[in-house]
Design an enzyme around this catalytic site. Structure first.
Site, mmCIF file in Angstrom:
data_model
loop_
_atom_site.group_PDB
_atom_site.id
_atom_site.type_symbol
_atom_site.label_atom_id
_atom_site.label_comp_id
_atom_site.label_asym_id
_atom_site.label_seq_id
_atom_site.Cartn_x
_atom_site.Cartn_y
_atom_site.Cartn_z
ATOM 1 N N LYS A 123 -17.866 29.401 0.586
ATOM 2 C CA LYS A 123 -17.963 29.940 1.774
ATOM 3 C C LYS A 123 -16.434 30.987 1.798
ATOM 4 O O LYS A 123 -15.321 30.216 1.859
ATOM 5 C CB LYS A 123 -17.700 29.014 2.844
ATOM 6 C CG LYS A 123 -17.799 29.525 4.193
ATOM 7 C CD LYS A 123 -18.090 28.620 5.312
ATOM 8 C CE LYS A 123 -18.432 29.343 6.530
ATOM 9 N NZ LYS A 123 -17.338 29.780 7.248
ATOM 10 N N CYS A 425 14.708 19.281 29.252
ATOM 11 C CA CYS A 425 15.918 20.118 29.710
ATOM 12 C C CYS A 425 15.823 19.901 31.242
ATOM 13 O O CYS A 425 14.711 20.495 31.616
ATOM 14 C CB CYS A 425 16.150 21.389 28.837
ATOM 15 S SG CYS A 425 17.532 22.326 30.057
HETATM 16 S S1 IVH Z 1 -24.606 32.658 4.723
HETATM 17 C C1 IVH Z 1 -27.687 33.197 8.127
HETATM 18 N N1 IVH Z 1 -22.785 32.567 2.694
HETATM 19 O O1 IVH Z 1 -19.427 32.145 7.018
HETATM 20 C C2 IVH Z 1 -26.663 32.709 7.274
HETATM 21 N N2 IVH Z 1 -21.959 32.904 4.963
HETATM 22 O O2 IVH Z 1 -19.431 30.565 9.329
HETATM 23 C C3 IVH Z 1 -25.542 33.392 7.117
HETATM 24 N N3 IVH Z 1 -19.632 33.014 5.034
HETATM 25 O O3 IVH Z 1 -20.977 34.497 9.333
HETATM 26 C C4 IVH Z 1 -24.408 33.187 6.488
HETATM 27 N N4 IVH Z 1 -19.173 32.955 2.884
HETATM 28 O O4 IVH Z 1 -19.689 35.591 7.453
HETATM 29 C C5 IVH Z 1 -22.893 32.720 4.029
HETATM 30 N N5 IVH Z 1 -21.376 32.405 1.127
HETATM 31 C C6 IVH Z 1 -21.757 32.482 2.305
HETATM 32 C C7 IVH Z 1 -20.547 32.623 3.193
HETATM 33 C C8 IVH Z 1 -20.795 33.006 4.718
HETATM 34 C C9 IVH Z 1 -18.566 32.945 4.124
HETATM 35 C C10 IVH Z 1 -19.373 33.509 6.361
HETATM 36 C C11 IVH Z 1 -20.406 34.411 7.065
HETATM 37 C C12 IVH Z 1 -20.798 33.680 8.341
HETATM 38 C C13 IVH Z 1 -19.844 32.518 8.311
HETATM 39 C C14 IVH Z 1 -20.451 31.403 9.257
#
Ligand code: IVH
Length: 513
Positions: A123, A425
């Site tokens: 992520k 204080c």
């Molecule tokens: S999939 C419908 N894959 O995390 C599913 N998101 O907390 C959509 N993000 O808005 C997300 N790395 O911007 C996906 N490998 C990844 C990701 C990812 C970062 C972000 C994305 C999303 C957010 C959600």
């Protein structure tokens, strides 16, 4: 060879080398050779502007926007639900098994062990965006916005070299991904900000956000941004899995991060454990692992809640800890008079941000942790929370930390309240630190919302005796403001305007103030 063919040839050469460099991270020519090709193309296009196309590598930096247009997303950008530990991951997977019919409700006693394949990937801690291509040419790029309506930041996205202006196949496709700033580029940028007397960014994510929402794409172009694509919207029914789509995106020329296919949740948990270590070697910030049901048919079966897909979950990495050295402890006095110790530490990288100060809560906590100056201190950061000191150990140069008996601002003897950990204080009326804290709160967004009255200006106003109580703000005039070190020439009239505007805040903000 005619000029048009020559130009096209140069373009494809440059595109290929640029792909090798920015997407594959594997350059195949020297920088100067690349620059030479680029200059040649630029000069030919200068002489024959009729052959310039919008997808030419020379067209990455476009004109200044006045503001970003609001555009509705064709398909909503969803969020992700989180799993914070292994139990929550198993619970999520059990729901997946149930709802995809692999483990039918009421038949759990039969103990069917069929698995649903998962695709796991890092992520990325950046900003979600959507890129629209028509016949293989980059047409439009949007921010996430509220997921339904985003902002058109096409001109800025074009400056990011890892975003192809032209795909290897002339297809219509919309892809989704995460814009990020490499950690080393973030650190360099902050050094430049300091040199130019500008505000530094707290972490690479904020730096990326600040860079991508610039009205002048020339500024975005100077910032080193990149992207990972993690999803696509396509009508092509040949794709059976998420990883098929990712492979295809890679083939089209997009930068896609490595993924791991996992047979079941046990393998996915292993992937999360591996990544919790591996992430420390990376030059970009990650805040977890995204685990997705790989089969697109299963994904359709599972569907979405009002905010997130049921076929995916975000495993959040446990909070990170790092040892540093305690250089000093500053005691700051807040608007209510409470004195809080703040640790000044040797700068260290923690969860992708450079940390040089950490919270220590109160005097009791200092005693409980037995903290001395020059100790080694363990700094911990949980998601979105200010880093704090959680442990300390003595070194040969440790020396006792003397807790102040008097207010570090006005020198009034501090007061301990029976049964409370806080030290105050009591000089509510005249302690400048408390006056500043109160004024800062009064003008903040959630209160009177007076734009332009930053910490620095409030400090000067209080020190010069212009502002003592809230009502003094409304007695300020141009003459008084002109005597201050203001950041911009126009800012004194902006401040007076903002003060005037504040007379119209909502009742709830007024009461809060
Ligand atoms: S999939 C419908 N894959 O995390 C599913 N998101 O907390 C959509 N993000 O808005 C997300 N790395 O911007 C996906 N490998 C990844 C990701 C990812 C970062 C972000 C994305 C999303 C957010 C959600």
């Amino acid at each position: 060879m005619d000029i048009k063919t020559k130009i096209e040839q140069l373009r494809s050469q440059i595109e290929l080398h640029s792909y090798k460099y920015y997407v594959e991270d594997n350059p195949d020519i020297e920088d100067w050779e690349y620059d030479k090709l680029f200059r040649e193309l630029k000069s030919l296009e200068g002489q024959f502007p009729q052959y310039i196309t919008p997808d030419s590598p020379t067209q990455r930096v476009g004109g200044i926007s006045e503001k970003f247009a609001q555009v509705a997303h064709k398909v909503r950008l969803y969020s992700l639900d989180n799993s914070n530990n292994n139990d929550e991951l198993h619970a999520w997977y059990n729901r997946v098994l149930k709802e995809t019919g692999v483990q039918e409700q009421g038949q759990l006693s039969l103990l069917r062990h069929d698995d649903v394949e998962l695709a796991c990937e890092l992520k990325i801690d950046g900003l979600a965006i959507s890129l629209i291509y028509e016949k293989g040419v980059f047409k439009q790029g949007l921010t996430r916005g509220d997921g339904v309506i985003g902002e058109d930041i096409t001109n800025n996205l074009k400056t990011i070299k890892a975003i192809p202006l032209k795909l290897f196949e002339p297809v219509d496709i919309e892809v989704r991904g995460e814009i990020y700033m490499p950690v080393t580029s973030f650190e360099k940028l902050n050094q430049i900000q300091i040199q130019n007397n500008q505000k530094t960014f707290a972490n690479p994510r904020n730096a990326a956000a600040g860079s991508i929402r610039q009205l002048d794409p020339k500024i975005t172009a100077m910032r080193d941004l990149s992207i990972f694509i993690y999803g696509a919207i396509t009508d092509n029914t040949d794709f059976k899995t998420h990883t098929d789509i990712m492979d295809y995106c890679k083939k089209l020329g997009f930068k896609v991060n490595n993924y791991r296919k996992c047979k079941n949740i046990y393998e996915a948990v292993k992937f999360c454990e591996d990544m919790a270590q591996y992430r420390k070697t990376l030059n970009y910030a990650t805040d977890g692992v995204v685990i997705k049901v790989n089969s697109l048919a299963n994904q359709r079966e599972l569907g979405f809640t009002s905010r997130a897909p049921k076929w995916a979950t975000a495993f959040k990495f446990p909070p990170e800890e790092v040892w540093s050295k305690l250089l000093n402890v500053e005691f700051s006095v807040g608007r209510t008079g409470i004195v809080t110790p703040v640790a000044v530490i040797e700068p260290v990288l923690l969860s992708g941000s450079t940390v040089s100060r950490a919270s220590m809560y109160n005097f009791d906590e200092i005693q409980r942790l037995d903290i001395s100056l020059n100790d080694e201190v363990l700094i911990k950061k949980a998601a979105e929370i200010i880093p704090k000191v959680v442990k300390s150990r003595k070194t040969s140069s440790s020396k006792p930390l003397v807790l102040p008996k008097n207010c570090p601002c006005c020198n009034t003897p501090l007061v301990e309240v029976e049964g409370e950990v806080a030290v105050y204080c009591p000089n509510k009326k005249h302690c400048h630190a408390q006056i500043k804290g109160r004024i800062e709160y009064f003008v903040s967004k959630q209160a009177m919302d007076i734009d332009g009255l930053g910490e620095n200006i409030i400090e000067q106003l209080v020190e010069r005796g212009y502002v003592y109580s809230f009502s003094d703000i409304y007695k300020l005039n141009q003459q008084m403001l002109m005597t201050l070190d203001l950041i911009k020439d126009k800012s004194s009239s902006n401040i007076l305007n903002a003060i005037e505007q504040s007379k119209n805040v909502t009742l709830s903000k007024f009461i809060n103030a």
